[in-house]
Design a protein around this motif. Structure first.
Motif, PDB file in Angstrom:
ATOM      1  N   UNK A 184       0.861  -1.182   0.000  1.00 41.94           N
ATOM      2  CA  UNK A 184       0.000   0.000   0.000  1.00 41.94           C
ATOM      3  C   UNK A 184       0.900   1.236   0.000  1.00 41.94           C
ATOM      4  N   UNK A 185       0.727   2.105  -1.001  1.00 40.69           N
ATOM      5  CA  UNK A 185       1.735   3.153  -1.185  1.00 40.69           C
ATOM      6  C   UNK A 185       1.794   4.156  -0.043  1.00 40.69           C
ATOM      7  N   UNK A 186       0.695   4.370   0.653  1.00 36.49           N
ATOM      8  CA  UNK A 186       0.751   5.274   1.803  1.00 36.49           C
ATOM      9  C   UNK A 186       1.663   4.700   2.880  1.00 36.49           C
ATOM     10  N   UNK A 187       1.540   3.404   3.125  1.00 37.70           N
ATOM     11  CA  UNK A 187       2.374   2.771   4.145  1.00 37.70           C
ATOM     12  C   UNK A 187       3.838   2.709   3.711  1.00 37.70           C
ATOM     13  N   UNK A 188       4.071   2.496   2.425  1.00 38.35           N
ATOM     14  CA  UNK A 188       5.457   2.482   1.946  1.00 38.35           C
ATOM     15  C   UNK A 188       6.061   3.878   2.072  1.00 38.35           C
ATOM     16  N   UNK A 189       5.283   4.906   1.764  1.00 34.43           N
ATOM     17  CA  UNK A 189       5.777   6.276   1.952  1.00 34.43           C
ATOM     18  C   UNK A 189       6.168   6.511   3.406  1.00 34.43           C
ATOM     19  N   UNK A 246      -5.122  11.743  -2.292  1.00 37.09           N
ATOM     20  CA  UNK A 246      -3.921  12.392  -2.790  1.00 37.09           C
ATOM     21  C   UNK A 246      -3.254  13.257  -1.720  1.00 37.09           C
ATOM     22  N   UNK A 247      -4.050  14.002  -0.956  1.00 35.82           N
ATOM     23  CA  UNK A 247      -3.475  14.901   0.048  1.00 35.82           C
ATOM     24  C   UNK A 247      -2.662  14.133   1.077  1.00 35.82           C
ATOM     25  N   UNK A 248      -3.182  12.987   1.538  1.00 38.86           N
ATOM     26  CA  UNK A 248      -2.448  12.202   2.536  1.00 38.86           C
ATOM     27  C   UNK A 248      -1.073  11.804   2.013  1.00 38.86           C
ATOM     28  N   UNK A 249      -1.032  11.413   0.770  1.00 37.33           N
ATOM     29  CA  UNK A 249       0.238  10.965   0.203  1.00 37.33           C
ATOM     30  C   UNK A 249       1.183  12.134  -0.076  1.00 37.33           C
ATOM     31  N   UNK A 250       0.628  13.245  -0.506  1.00 42.02           N
ATOM     32  CA  UNK A 250       1.461  14.430  -0.727  1.00 42.02           C
ATOM     33  C   UNK A 250       2.117  14.897   0.571  1.00 42.02           C
ATOM     34  N   UNK A 251       1.384  14.844   1.663  1.00 46.75           N
ATOM     35  CA  UNK A 251       1.928  15.324   2.935  1.00 46.75           C
ATOM     36  C   UNK A 251       3.108  14.476   3.395  1.00 46.75           C
ATOM     37  N   UNK A 256       8.716   6.929  -7.447  1.00 47.35           N
ATOM     38  CA  UNK A 256       7.407   6.852  -8.098  1.00 47.35           C
ATOM     39  C   UNK A 256       6.521   5.987  -7.220  1.00 47.35           C
ATOM     40  N   UNK A 257       5.549   6.596  -6.523  1.00 52.25           N
ATOM     41  CA  UNK A 257       4.723   5.808  -5.611  1.00 52.25           C
ATOM     42  C   UNK A 257       3.355   5.455  -6.205  1.00 52.25           C
ATOM     43  N   UNK A 258       3.177   5.668  -7.503  1.00 53.32           N
ATOM     44  CA  UNK A 258       2.059   5.095  -8.257  1.00 53.32           C
ATOM     45  C   UNK A 258       2.667   4.391  -9.476  1.00 53.32           C
ATOM     46  N   UNK A 259       3.505   3.420  -9.234  1.00 52.58           N
ATOM     47  CA  UNK A 259       4.414   2.943 -10.272  1.00 52.58           C
ATOM     48  C   UNK A 259       3.734   2.230 -11.433  1.00 52.58           C
TER      49      UNK A 259
END
Length: 694
Positions: free
Chosen positions: A129-134, A183-188, A477-480
């Motif tokens: 899950x990209x949020x968790x990887x971030x 999107x906002x969560x991931x941008x932050x 790239x977190x939406x690879x």
């Protein structure tokens, strides 16, 4: 007083904040089908195998796990319920759910690697899950990322993304705010990863969300310089009912610190019809007068004269005098080609300068000749305004052409121009059908479909403006998706010998069209036969691997050649390294007691630059040192550990496992200069304890 307060409340409540307003839809949740279920976990109850209907959306907490004759059962209690509700469910019929306000303790499990790049850093592909990887990358890459390139879901309503494990449909009245919240969560989090002094965030989007995305970027990154580019990705255009056909999409560039696009070599497609590009240092104009007024021979008879070109240069051999009004054919000069100001309609035109002026400015290097006998010759000039840029020192002269013309820093030569383009990109190589979909299907992954991959060359070009001159850049790239960004970075490395590395993050979601078929076969997410068809395992990892090896999945050389900028056979592959990982979820107890070290080890390696060997097991000697970092587990072995560190060049980190801060500080003072001390597991646990909660 009550009336006064009521009046003030009404005034305040009537004010709306300026900018983009949307529901945050907190908490966002994600199902983790491959996560082992533990006591205390949040779970959902899955529908029976073979069913295609949605399961129970409610969240339950695992209170106990017990063995029975039929297998393991979990005792569950309903969360967020007014009254207590419990049930016992087979462990196999549950899936762990993570809410995005939950604290996670991430690890990584290696699932394979490709190595052809010697000592180069590794590209990494992370399935999770990209949020968790971030969040995991906040421990390894905080402030270290030079560029982020993402192609997020466009929110088309065509099942292109999920929110809370349900596809967001076109008629969802909260569709836009769900997308913005996601999107906002991931941008932050991404904001914490970018280098604030010099980095760029690149986001592609189409017409469905580009307005909202622009406002979201402005609000989330007020310190950034933001610019939008329009890029043609489909010359044929996509038909829209009752609307214009769409042929382009939009690219947002958010620039931080000193970041800005650099001048690079561009082919002639980037140059407008008038021969201009944005920010070219000096502009050469045609000597032949253009336009309808004042451009004919009769308007200035003294400017109709032959210029004799020596084709061996090409260069000016002689400047003739103005021809008499009744003569249109110049005298022949052996070994030269006479050029007259003849217009496209074959009528007689005029030069902008008289013969005397042209002679004086030829001596100044302000006349340039291009072309050939077959194609004809063109005479270009530097007008006074452009020449003043040189005289004032604004641009530097770097040499002279064979025709005696000035060559200045950034000036175009031949078929290319060194410049920064405009905001309108109409480039053949950016065709997503030819160099995205067909490139993937015909060359790298024959028979494996992926919807709407980007043109490899479009991604390469967008990044080139910012990572040129940065051979060690880190790109995320977190939406690879299909792995185009990693592929583009390999191409850029091939062009200049760079050691850039790409971190690609994608989940293992199975395409929406296949899910119902798989469910009818009694399969579920987490089953091996389901997971092997997920994006990461089916597309991303194989694409990166085949690009490096130059061989298809069945071991045959890839057919075709790379085009544009850097042309060579795809079968050559790349001298690069890559490793593939799956995100894991650990407990703080297992981490602090060294029971999860093998899954934490890749994070320590990533933080040290993803290069060289990795310390995957706790060393028996109490310490270990590899090319990029060292690990000290037994503080009593500090002396031999430090001696070993001193023998390794370019070592950047020393991980020291201790609960005693005084001993940690004492060892840190003895480390070689330039080696950063990191205390385990305090640094890891505090990073996620204090930064992961929302």
């Amino acid at each position: 007083m009550g009336a006064d307060l009521d009046r003030e409340f009404k005034v305040l409540s009537s004010r709306l904040p300026f900018g983009l307003n949307f529901e945050r839809h907190s908490p966002e949740v994600v199902e983790l089908p491959q996560r082992v279920i533990r006591k205390g976990d949040k779970v959902r109850v899955l529908p029976p195998r073979g069913a295609t209907k949605k399961g129970d959306p409610r969240l339950w907490q695992v209170k106990n796990i017990r063995k029975t004759d039929d297998g393991k059962l979990a005792d569950l209690e309903l969360l967020h319920a007014a009254e207590v509700e419990t049930q016992a469910v087979a462990l196999a019929d549950l899936v762990v759910v993570a809410e995005f306000r939950d604290t996670i303790y991430p690890g990584l499990v290696s699932t394979g690697k490709v190595q052809r790049g010697g000592e180069k850093p590794h590209h990494t592909v992370i399935n999770g899950e990209n949020y968790h990887v971030l969040k995991a990358l906040t421990y390894t890459h905080r402030g270290k990322v030079d560029a982020i390139y993402i192609d997020p879901p466009y929110n088309s309503g065509a099942k292109d993304w999920k929110y809370n494990n349900d596809y967001v449909e076109r008629d969802d009245q909260y569709r836009h705010s769900k997308w913005l919240a996601m999107m906002e969560r991931r941008f932050l989090v991404a904001k914490q990863l970018l280098n604030p002094a010099d980095s760029v965030l690149i986001v592609t989007i189409d017409e469905k969300e580009y307005l909202r995305l622009g406002l979201l970027l402005e609000q989330t990154f007020p310190e950034a310089g933001i610019q939008m580019v329009s890029s043609q990705i489909n010359p044929a255009a996509v038909a829209r009912a009752g609307a214009f056909g769409r042929s382009d999409e939009y690219i947002y560039f958010a620039k931080f610190g000193s970041a800005g696009p650099k001048r690079v070599e561009l082919n002639r497609e980037w140059v407008s019809a008038k021969g201009r590009t944005h920010n070219v240092v000096v502009r050469w104009d045609l000597l032949k007068r253009s336009g309808k007024k004042g451009s004919s021979r009769k308007d200035s008879p003294g400017c109709f004269y032959p210029i004799y070109i020596d084709p061996e240069g090409p260069k000016v051999a002689k400047i003739g005098e103005a021809l008499p009004n009744d003569i249109s054919v110049p005298k022949n000069v052996p070994g030269t080609v006479a050029v007259l100001p003849i217009r496209k309609d074959t009528s007689e035109g005029r030069w902008q300068w008289t013969p005397a002026t042209l002679k004086s400015r030829l001596a100044e290097g302000r006349v340039r000749i291009s072309g050939s006998i077959a194609k004809g010759f063109t005479v270009s000039i530097l007008k006074p305004g452009e020449y003043n840029k040189i005289k004032s020192g604004e641009v530097e002269v770097t040499g002279y052409g064979v025709d005696g013309s000035l060559i200045v820093e950034g000036q175009d030569e031949g078929n290319s121009v060194r410049a920064i383009p405009s905001t309108q990109w109409r480039i053949t190589s950016h065709d997503a059908t030819q160099y995205g979909t067909r490139l993937l299907d015909d060359s790298f992954l024959p028979g494996r479909e992926f919807p709407y991959p980007k043109s490899l060359y479009a991604v390469e070009d967008a990044l080139r403006f910012f990572v040129v001159g940065k051979p060690e850049a880190v790109i995320l790239d977190f939406f690879s998706g299909s792995g185009t960004t990693a592929h583009a970075i390999m191409r850029l490395n091939h062009q200049d010998g760079g050691r850039r590395q790409c971190i690609s993050v994608t989940n293992n979601e199975v395409a929406a069209g296949e899910q119902e078929t798989l469910r009818k076969k009694n399969l579920r997410p987490g089953d091996a036969d389901w997971e092997k068809l997920g994006i990461c395992d089916y597309i991303t990892k194989p694409r990166v691997a085949t690009a490096i090896t130059g061989k298809t999945l069945d071991g045959k050389p890839i057919k075709g050649d790379y085009k544009f900028t850097d042309e060579f056979p795809m079968a050559d592959g790349f001298e690069e390294n890559a490793e593939f990982f799956t995100l894991s979820y650990e407990t703080p107890v297992s981490i602090s007691h060294n029971r999860a070290f093998e899954r934490i080890a890749p994070l320590l390696w990533l933080r040290a630059g993803s290069r060289g060997q990795r310390i995957d097991k706790l060393p028996v000697e109490g310490w270990a040192v590899v090319e990029a970092y060292g690990l000290l587990v037994e503080v009593d072995s500090a002396t031999p550990f430090i001696k070993a560190l001193n023998k390794v060049k370019e070592l950047s980190l020393a991980y020291i496992v201790t609960d005693d801060d005084r001993r940690f500080q004492a060892i840190a003072r003895r480390l070689p200069a330039g080696v950063e001390p990191v205390r385990l597991y305090e640094s890891y646990l505090s990073n996620f304890s204090f930064t992961n909660g929302e």
